[in-house]
Design a protein around this motif. Structure first.
Motif, mmCIF file in Angstrom:
data_model
loop_
_atom_site.group_PDB
_atom_site.id
_atom_site.type_symbol
_atom_site.label_atom_id
_atom_site.label_comp_id
_atom_site.label_asym_id
_atom_site.label_seq_id
_atom_site.Cartn_x
_atom_site.Cartn_y
_atom_site.Cartn_z
ATOM 1 N N ILE A 66 0.872 -1.099 0.011
ATOM 2 C CA ILE A 66 -0.040 -0.039 0.118
ATOM 3 C C ILE A 66 0.896 1.322 0.001
ATOM 4 O O ILE A 66 0.573 2.249 -0.679
ATOM 5 N N VAL A 67 1.804 1.347 1.017
ATOM 6 C CA VAL A 67 2.770 2.410 0.754
ATOM 7 C C VAL A 67 3.487 2.520 -0.320
ATOM 8 O O VAL A 67 3.591 3.660 -0.999
ATOM 9 N N LEU A 68 3.794 1.545 -1.047
ATOM 10 C CA LEU A 68 4.642 1.623 -2.414
ATOM 11 C C LEU A 68 3.750 2.190 -3.530
ATOM 12 O O LEU A 68 3.898 3.007 -4.373
ATOM 13 N N PHE A 69 2.325 1.568 -3.352
ATOM 14 C CA PHE A 69 1.441 2.080 -4.333
ATOM 15 C C PHE A 69 1.147 3.627 -4.375
ATOM 16 O O PHE A 69 0.896 4.228 -5.280
ATOM 17 N N LEU A 70 0.786 4.181 -2.925
ATOM 18 C CA LEU A 70 0.727 5.244 -2.690
ATOM 19 C C LEU A 70 1.845 6.330 -3.223
ATOM 20 O O LEU A 70 1.624 7.422 -3.673
ATOM 21 N N THR A 71 2.966 6.040 -2.845
ATOM 22 C CA THR A 71 4.005 6.986 -3.149
ATOM 23 C C THR A 71 4.374 6.847 -4.755
ATOM 24 O O THR A 71 4.504 7.996 -5.128
ATOM 25 N N SER A 73 2.027 6.432 -7.127
ATOM 26 C CA SER A 73 0.828 7.169 -7.763
ATOM 27 C C SER A 73 0.944 8.562 -7.630
ATOM 28 O O SER A 73 0.758 9.447 -8.294
ATOM 29 N N THR A 74 1.285 8.938 -6.155
ATOM 30 C CA THR A 74 1.743 10.283 -6.166
ATOM 31 C C THR A 74 2.748 10.838 -6.844
ATOM 32 O O THR A 74 2.516 12.196 -7.284
ATOM 33 N N VAL A 77 1.406 11.473 -10.580
ATOM 34 C CA VAL A 77 0.467 12.760 -10.544
ATOM 35 C C VAL A 77 1.430 14.058 -10.530
ATOM 36 O O VAL A 77 1.250 14.872 -11.172
ATOM 37 N N GLN A 78 2.498 14.025 -9.847
ATOM 38 C CA GLN A 78 3.409 15.184 -9.578
ATOM 39 C C GLN A 78 3.971 15.257 -10.948
ATOM 40 O O GLN A 78 4.296 16.370 -11.454
ATOM 41 N N ASP A 79 4.428 14.391 -11.661
ATOM 42 C CA ASP A 79 5.150 14.242 -13.010
ATOM 43 C C ASP A 79 4.261 14.626 -14.120
ATOM 44 O O ASP A 79 4.746 15.529 -14.730
#
Length: 100
Positions: A66-71, A73-74, A77-79
């Motif tokens: 979950i932590v890997l997925f969230l980081t 995906s964030t 989005v920033q890129d």
């Protein structure tokens, strides 16, 4: 895990031979409650629990995913967002007279 009838018979034979060969040791074992079924159940229940260890490992793996997925995906989005610079470009007004 319950013992089969054959295994119970073999254990009874071993206990009988132990009592004949070394009665002092057999007395010590019975004084500790080794022949008491309730003692054996308590001893088996006091050991490590493999299901608890597996559940803890599974929860840790899921948490890391979950932590890997969230980081990631964030970061994606920033890129993909347009880059905005903090500097504001100021242009001077055109002061030259315009020809008619």
């Amino acid at each position: 895990m319950a013992l089969r009838e054959n295994e119970r018979r073999i254990l009874a034979q071993i206990e009988h031979h132990l009592t004949e060969d070394d009665p002092e040791l057999a007395g010590h074992l019975t004084s500790f409650g080794a022949d008491d079924p309730a003692f054996m159940r308590a001893a088996m229940g006091a050991g490590w629990k493999p299901w608890a260890v597996c559940a803890a490992i599974g929860a840790a793996v899921i948490g890391l995913l979950i932590v890997l997925f969230l980081t990631t995906s964030t970061q994606a989005v920033q890129d993909s967002a347009p880059q905005q610079s903090g500097d504001v470009e100021v242009t001077a007004p055109n002061t030259q007279p315009q020809a008619p």
